[in-house]
Design a protein around this motif. Structure first.
Motif, PDB file in Angstrom:
ATOM      1  N   THR A  78       0.815  -1.215   0.000  1.00  0.00           N
ATOM      2  CA  THR A  78       0.000   0.000   0.000  1.00  0.00           C
ATOM      3  C   THR A  78       0.849   1.266   0.000  1.00  0.00           C
ATOM      4  O   THR A  78       0.355   2.344   0.294  1.00  0.00           O
ATOM      5  CB  THR A  78      -0.925   0.033   1.238  1.00  0.00           C
ATOM      6  N   GLN A  79       2.134   1.157  -0.321  1.00  0.00           N
ATOM      7  CA  GLN A  79       3.002   2.331  -0.426  1.00  0.00           C
ATOM      8  C   GLN A  79       3.724   2.311  -1.768  1.00  0.00           C
ATOM      9  O   GLN A  79       3.563   1.382  -2.547  1.00  0.00           O
ATOM     10  CB  GLN A  79       3.984   2.383   0.741  1.00  0.00           C
ATOM     11  N   SER A  80       4.500   3.342  -2.027  1.00  0.00           N
ATOM     12  CA  SER A  80       5.188   3.463  -3.310  1.00  0.00           C
ATOM     13  C   SER A  80       6.099   2.256  -3.552  1.00  0.00           C
ATOM     14  O   SER A  80       6.826   1.821  -2.671  1.00  0.00           O
ATOM     15  CB  SER A  80       6.014   4.746  -3.324  1.00  0.00           C
ATOM     16  N   SER A  81       6.033   1.728  -4.756  1.00  0.00           N
ATOM     17  CA  SER A  81       6.792   0.534  -5.111  1.00  0.00           C
ATOM     18  C   SER A  81       7.201   0.628  -6.576  1.00  0.00           C
ATOM     19  O   SER A  81       6.355   0.838  -7.447  1.00  0.00           O
ATOM     20  CB  SER A  81       5.926  -0.704  -4.873  1.00  0.00           C
ATOM     21  N   ALA A  82       8.503   0.488  -6.855  1.00  0.00           N
ATOM     22  CA  ALA A  82       8.981   0.531  -8.239  1.00  0.00           C
ATOM     23  C   ALA A  82       8.350  -0.581  -9.064  1.00  0.00           C
ATOM     24  O   ALA A  82       8.007  -0.382 -10.226  1.00  0.00           O
ATOM     25  CB  ALA A  82      10.503   0.429  -8.272  1.00  0.00           C
ATOM     26  N   LEU A  83       8.180  -1.750  -8.461  1.00  0.00           N
ATOM     27  CA  LEU A  83       7.589  -2.872  -9.176  1.00  0.00           C
ATOM     28  C   LEU A  83       6.129  -2.583  -9.535  1.00  0.00           C
ATOM     29  O   LEU A  83       5.689  -2.850 -10.650  1.00  0.00           O
ATOM     30  CB  LEU A  83       7.702  -4.140  -8.330  1.00  0.00           C
ATOM     31  N   ALA A  84       5.388  -2.004  -8.600  1.00  0.00           N
ATOM     32  CA  ALA A  84       3.988  -1.660  -8.869  1.00  0.00           C
ATOM     33  C   ALA A  84       3.895  -0.564  -9.931  1.00  0.00           C
ATOM     34  O   ALA A  84       3.027  -0.613 -10.805  1.00  0.00           O
ATOM     35  CB  ALA A  84       3.298  -1.220  -7.586  1.00  0.00           C
ATOM     36  N   GLN A  85       4.791   0.405  -9.895  1.00  0.00           N
ATOM     37  CA  GLN A  85       4.799   1.459 -10.917  1.00  0.00           C
ATOM     38  C   GLN A  85       5.084   0.865 -12.293  1.00  0.00           C
ATOM     39  O   GLN A  85       4.486   1.259 -13.291  1.00  0.00           O
ATOM     40  CB  GLN A  85       5.829   2.524 -10.569  1.00  0.00           C
ATOM     41  N   TRP A  86       6.015  -0.091 -12.345  1.00  0.00           N
ATOM     42  CA  TRP A  86       6.342  -0.758 -13.610  1.00  0.00           C
ATOM     43  C   TRP A  86       5.135  -1.538 -14.129  1.00  0.00           C
ATOM     44  O   TRP A  86       4.803  -1.478 -15.311  1.00  0.00           O
ATOM     45  CB  TRP A  86       7.551  -1.660 -13.386  1.00  0.00           C
ATOM     46  N   ALA A  87       4.451  -2.264 -13.240  1.00  0.00           N
ATOM     47  CA  ALA A  87       3.266  -3.026 -13.638  1.00  0.00           C
ATOM     48  C   ALA A  87       2.168  -2.086 -14.128  1.00  0.00           C
ATOM     49  O   ALA A  87       1.529  -2.350 -15.156  1.00  0.00           O
ATOM     50  CB  ALA A  87       2.763  -3.870 -12.476  1.00  0.00           C
TER      51      ALA A  87
END
Length: 165
Positions: A78-87
């Motif tokens: 539930t916080q900033s994540s490079a992997l989530a941004q990439w997805a």
């Protein structure tokens, strides 16, 4: 006699890393913390060729190498994540901009946290991003699953230190 004290490593100590592109600088420890990794399964397709006039067997010749997508599962972040941004850039977009491929590293770790084996997934990009079910009758952690397509995978054993058996 050889050393008979070898034990296969446990499957629960592993790490994930984005090794290429602009996202690698923003990667946090959260992006390395996964519950499960699956899909490391390259397989050579077989082409069957019957021998002319012989019905007792067929020749099996190697074809192309195929594999499943890499599947990464973790507790929902539930916080900033490079992997989530990439997805989100590929799966969660309208594809108005080019998909950013990355090199993903999956490492099996020893008890001290050092890689024993590292699998390198080239030209990886997210193709599915699933949030686990919300279920009021269970007491499970909410999970997210990221499915990643890639072109090739290579396996690299860790370098054995000098003097180690």
């Amino acid at each position: 006699m050889g050393d008979t004290s070898y034990y296969p490593p446990p499957a629960f100590a592993f790490a994930i890393a984005i090794a290429s592109g602009s996202q690698s600088q923003g990667q946090t420890a959260i992006d390395a913390a996964f519950q499960e990794v699956s899909g490391i399964d390259p397989k050579v397709e077989l082409e069957e060729v019957p021998e002319g006039g012989v019905n007792s067997h067929v020749h099996q010749l190697p074809g192309v190498t195929k594999h499943s997508n890499l599947v990464l599962k973790r507790g929902y972040v539930t916080q900033s994540s490079a992997l989530a941004q990439w997805a989100e850039q590929s799966v969660g977009s309208t594809l108005g901009s080019a998909i950013q491929t990355q090199v993903l590293l999956v490492s099996l770790l020893d008890p001290s946290g050092q890689p024993l084996v590292t699998w390198t997934f080239d030209n990886a990009w997210p193709v599915k991003w699933e949030v686990g079910p919300f279920d009021s009758t269970r007491n499970d952690v909410l999970t997210e699953t990221l499915e990643v397509a890639y072109t090739t995978v290579t396996r690299q054993l860790a370098q054995t230190p000098a003097g180690a058996a």
